[in-house]
Motif scaffolding. Structure first.
Motif, PDB file in Angstrom:
ATOM      1  N   SER A 263       0.832  -1.201   0.000  1.00  0.00           N
ATOM      2  CA  SER A 263       0.000   0.000   0.000  1.00  0.00           C
ATOM      3  C   SER A 263       0.870   1.256   0.000  1.00  0.00           C
ATOM      4  O   SER A 263       2.072   1.206   0.271  1.00  0.00           O
ATOM      5  CB  SER A 263      -0.913  -0.007   1.228  1.00  0.00           C
TER       6      SER A 263
ATOM      7  N   SER B   3      -2.422   7.294   1.828  1.00  0.00           N
ATOM      8  CA  SER B   3      -3.333   6.518   2.680  1.00  0.00           C
ATOM      9  C   SER B   3      -3.600   7.249   3.989  1.00  0.00           C
ATOM     10  O   SER B   3      -4.743   7.341   4.449  1.00  0.00           O
ATOM     11  CB  SER B   3      -2.740   5.135   2.978  1.00  0.00           C
TER      12      SER B   3
ATOM     13  N   CYS C 285      -6.213   2.257   3.211  1.00  0.00           N
ATOM     14  CA  CYS C 285      -4.919   1.552   3.222  1.00  0.00           C
ATOM     15  C   CYS C 285      -4.984   0.233   2.458  1.00  0.00           C
ATOM     16  O   CYS C 285      -3.982  -0.200   1.877  1.00  0.00           O
ATOM     17  CB  CYS C 285      -4.469   1.294   4.661  1.00  0.00           C
TER      18      CYS C 285
END
Length: 329
Positions: free
Chosen positions: A114, A119, A273
């Motif tokens: 990720s 995020s 995320c």
């Protein structure tokens, strides 16, 4: 002219920089002695980037978010189980409509960790659990340095990509990404305050390092004839497949959050995320794992997916923020 300027204001500046870099590599690709020079500079920039990421990661933020182990497991499952399954499935189903190189790039992006900055930023904007987002995103990035090469070695041939990964390539990733990250974090007690106080000064390192790697990769791809292999229809196909992949993952994350009974703040963390893929990690990993001639095509889906995820997540985060503000009135 005013309409054009207004349209440009609504576009992510980094997208324009990426397009300009690809155009520069297409018109003036690195050749001869320029190839090893740009390769060395790009590798040095990436090592500096991950060194700074390690230095910026606060020990307190890790401790604050580390206790939410169930949420972190769900984010990891989304990044390294759900995404690869969907990426592999799409790459197999889309064989009749897409070139093998494009499908290889789609599968590769599904194996990446990720993002970190975006995020956390979207989680904060939406009113989510920011400490948990810091921990989840950082954990995904750190473990991805090891997990992604293993997944690539396991799945890329299965997906019809025809690319293999050697032990030397995994070692290159450890040297280029993991060691600088660990070194930066270990030195945080001495340089952390300076890094935190100079975020605006250090911020360009992120983008400039990626642009250098993209230029180097596309230069090699142009020399090998990338624009004879990729057509405008291929770009539309990549966008369509990326949209399907992102929609499936986000829908699955919303479903998992409800089934797990996550509170709103943690559900937001899982949504953002667990549905993002890192351009910062993906581009240097591709450069370390694959031959220079194929990297340019392989990272095309990642570049398109990256911009799509930013746009979609910005819209969703804005709606969450509006709901939060209405509820507080």
């Amino acid at each position: 002219m005013r309409l054009i300027l207004r349209a440009l204001k609504g576009i992510d500046p980094f997208l324009l920089m990426l397009i300009a870099t690809v155009a520069a590599a297409s018109l003036l690709p690195a050749r001869g002695i320029g190839v090893p020079i740009f390769h060395w500079i790009a590798n040095a920039a990436i090592m500096l980037l991950f060194f700074l990421h390690g230095a910026k990661l606060s020990r307190a933020a890790i401790v604050a978010g580390a206790g939410n182990w169930r949420l972190h497991l769900l984010v990891m499952a989304s990044s390294f189980v759900l995404f690869p399954i969907l990426g592999l499935g799409l790459s197999l189903l889309a064989r009749p409509i897409a070139a093998p190189e494009i499908l290889a790039g789609l599968l590769f992006l599904s194996l990446l960790p990720s993002t970190v900055q975006s995020s956390i930023a979207f989680t904060a904007m939406a009113g989510g659990n920011v400490p948990a987002a810091v921990c989840s995103a950082s954990l995904s990035n750190l473990t991805g340095i090891v997990i992604t090469p293993l997944l690539v070695a396991l799945l890329m041939n299965v997906g019809g990509a025809g690319h293999s990964v050697s032990i030397d390539a995994v070692g290159d990733i450890v040297v280029q990404l993991l060691l600088p990250f660990v070194a930066g974090h270990l030195l945080r007690p001495w340089i952390g305050a300076w890094v935190d106080s100079h975020k605006k000064l250090l911020q360009p390192v992120d983008r400039s390092s990626i642009l250098l790697v993209v230029y180097t990769a596309f230069s090699a791809a142009v020399v090998q004839g990338i624009w004879q292999k990729v057509s405008p229809l291929d770009l539309v196909t990549i966008l369509g497949l990326s949209a399907v992949l992102l929609a499936l993952v986000m829908g699955a994350n919303v479903f998992m959050a409800r089934r797990a009974g996550l509170p709103r703040e943690d559900a937001i963390v899982l949504l953002f995320c667990g549905s993002k893929k890192s351009l910062v990690s993906g581009v240097p990993m591709a450069g370390a794992l694959f031959a220079p001639a194929v990297v340019g095509v392989l990272i095309l889906p990642l570049m398109i997916f990256h911009q799509l995820q930013l746009f979609v997540c910005a819209v969703i985060a804005g709606r969450y923020r509006a709901q939060l503000e209405r509820g507080g009135q």
